[in-house]
Write a protein that holds these residues in place. Structure first.
Motif, PDB file in Angstrom:
ATOM      1  N   ARG A  30       4.864  17.981  13.900  1.00 31.84           N
ATOM      2  CA  ARG A  30       4.929  19.389  14.309  1.00 31.84           C
ATOM      3  C   ARG A  30       3.773  20.183  13.699  1.00 31.84           C
ATOM      4  N   ALA A  33       0.704  19.409  15.698  1.00 31.25           N
ATOM      5  CA  ALA A  33       0.768  20.030  17.028  1.00 31.25           C
ATOM      6  C   ALA A  33       0.450  21.520  16.959  1.00 31.25           C
ATOM      7  N   VAL A  34       0.947  22.202  15.929  1.00 28.05           N
ATOM      8  CA  VAL A  34       0.652  23.632  15.769  1.00 28.05           C
ATOM      9  C   VAL A  34      -0.831  23.831  15.484  1.00 28.05           C
ATOM     10  N   ALA A  36      -3.242  22.013  16.464  1.00 30.08           N
ATOM     11  CA  ALA A  36      -3.962  21.811  17.725  1.00 30.08           C
ATOM     12  C   ALA A  36      -3.845  23.041  18.611  1.00 30.08           C
ATOM     13  N   GLU A  37      -2.683  23.681  18.613  1.00 27.34           N
ATOM     14  CA  GLU A  37      -2.492  24.892  19.415  1.00 27.34           C
ATOM     15  C   GLU A  37      -3.358  26.043  18.894  1.00 27.34           C
ATOM     16  N   ILE A  38      -3.445  26.169  17.579  1.00 28.75           N
ATOM     17  CA  ILE A  38      -4.236  27.248  16.987  1.00 28.75           C
ATOM     18  C   ILE A  38      -5.717  27.044  17.264  1.00 28.75           C
ATOM     19  N   ASP A  39      -6.185  25.801  17.134  1.00 32.69           N
ATOM     20  CA  ASP A  39      -7.569  25.430  17.441  1.00 32.69           C
ATOM     21  C   ASP A  39      -8.567  26.250  16.613  1.00 32.69           C
ATOM     22  N   THR A  68      -5.549  14.883  12.801  1.00 32.65           N
ATOM     23  CA  THR A  68      -5.938  16.218  13.270  1.00 32.65           C
ATOM     24  C   THR A  68      -7.388  16.312  13.724  1.00 32.65           C
ATOM     25  N   PHE A 216       0.536  33.558  14.444  1.00 33.96           N
ATOM     26  CA  PHE A 216       0.757  32.559  15.484  1.00 33.96           C
ATOM     27  C   PHE A 216       2.236  32.175  15.453  1.00 33.96           C
ATOM     28  N   SER A 218       4.389  30.644  18.018  1.00 34.69           N
ATOM     29  CA  SER A 218       4.909  29.867  19.140  1.00 34.69           C
ATOM     30  C   SER A 218       6.276  29.299  18.761  1.00 34.69           C
ATOM     31  N   LEU A 220       7.203  26.328  18.520  1.00 34.64           N
ATOM     32  CA  LEU A 220       7.080  25.195  17.616  1.00 34.64           C
ATOM     33  C   LEU A 220       6.914  25.632  16.169  1.00 34.64           C
ATOM     34  N   THR A 221       6.186  26.717  15.950  1.00 34.09           N
ATOM     35  CA  THR A 221       5.957  27.154  14.570  1.00 34.09           C
ATOM     36  C   THR A 221       7.248  27.617  13.898  1.00 34.09           C
TER      37      THR A 221
END
Length: 238
Positions: A30, A33-34, A36-39, A68, A216, A218, A220-221
């Motif tokens: 998780r 994944a977060v 990657a979303e933040i980028d 990552t 951030f 989302s 998921l966070t």
């Protein structure tokens, strides 16, 4: 991979609570994944790794390095024979001049900062990831010690990423930091489900202009950690 200009960078700071989410489940997937979303181009992580018998004894620094795509610079804050716990600087920029700064105050939980110089379009930047103590007196001493360690490269644009454990907008520690880092990005990030406290902050030196900033949050966070990530996009003056 980021397509931003080398002089416009996205920064993030996040206390990942050893990969244990609000549901009390350990899941580094998780966290990845977060991220990657933040980028972001540069990420400061706090509470990476384990130091309790109830923690999963996974080398989280190595795991992040392998999963990552970031260069991961670790900064341990406890005896490595009994724990593997601390801060991590994740960067997509070439890194050099890595430094560990001891912020331990006797009688309090061990603290430290990890510092590195990175290159953005041949412009050197000074970055630090840290997690300050819980008392006013402790943070006062720690911020002074940190700035003393950063002083040799004080002419470089700099960014501090961390969990500063400050409950108020202005404290003695924040006033000390403002002399070198006048811009502070702060928004409620803790606790993740109903954030009320601005513990996590991004401090930037005068050379930076903040373009965007936010928390951030989302779906998921909300499960990944007990803190939410704080994100800021900033432009470096020509």
């Amino acid at each position: 991979m980021s397509s931003r200009s080398p002089r416009t960078l996205k920064f993030a700071t996040w206390n990942i609570h050893s990969g244990i989410g609000g549901d009390r489940h350990f899941d580094m997937g998780r966290i990845a994944a977060v991220l990657a979303e933040i980028d972001a181009d540069v990420v400061g992580l706090q509470e990476v790794g384990w130091h309790r018998r109830t923690h999963h004894r996974v080398d989280q620094f190595a795991w992040l390095r392998e999963n990552t795509g970031y260069t991961v610079i670790e900064g341990l804050v406890r005896d490595p024979l009994r724990a593997q716990f601390g801060n991590a600087l994740l960067t997509r920029l070439p890194a050099e001049k890595k430094q560990w700064v001891d912020l331990k105050v006797r009688g309090h939980v061990p603290r430290a900062a990890v510092v590195a110089e990175v290159q953005a379009d041949n412009a050197p930047l000074q970055l630090a990831v840290l997690h300050l103590g819980l008392t006013v007196w402790e943070r006062d001493r720690q911020t002074r010690r940190l700035l003393h360690a950063l002083e040799p490269d004080a002419g470089l644009p700099g960014v501090l990423l961390g969990d500063f454990n400050m409950l108020r907008r202005r404290t003695r520690a924040s006033e000390i930091l403002a002399g070198r880092f006048p811009t502070c990005v702060r928004m409620p990030t803790y606790p993740a489900r109903k954030p009320r406290l601005s513990l996590d902050r991004i401090y930037l030196s005068a050379e930076w202009e903040v373009i965007e900033a936010g928390v951030f949050d989302s779906e998921l966070t909300l499960h990944a950690s007990d803190h939410l990530p704080l994100v800021a996009k900033a432009r470096l003056a020509a």
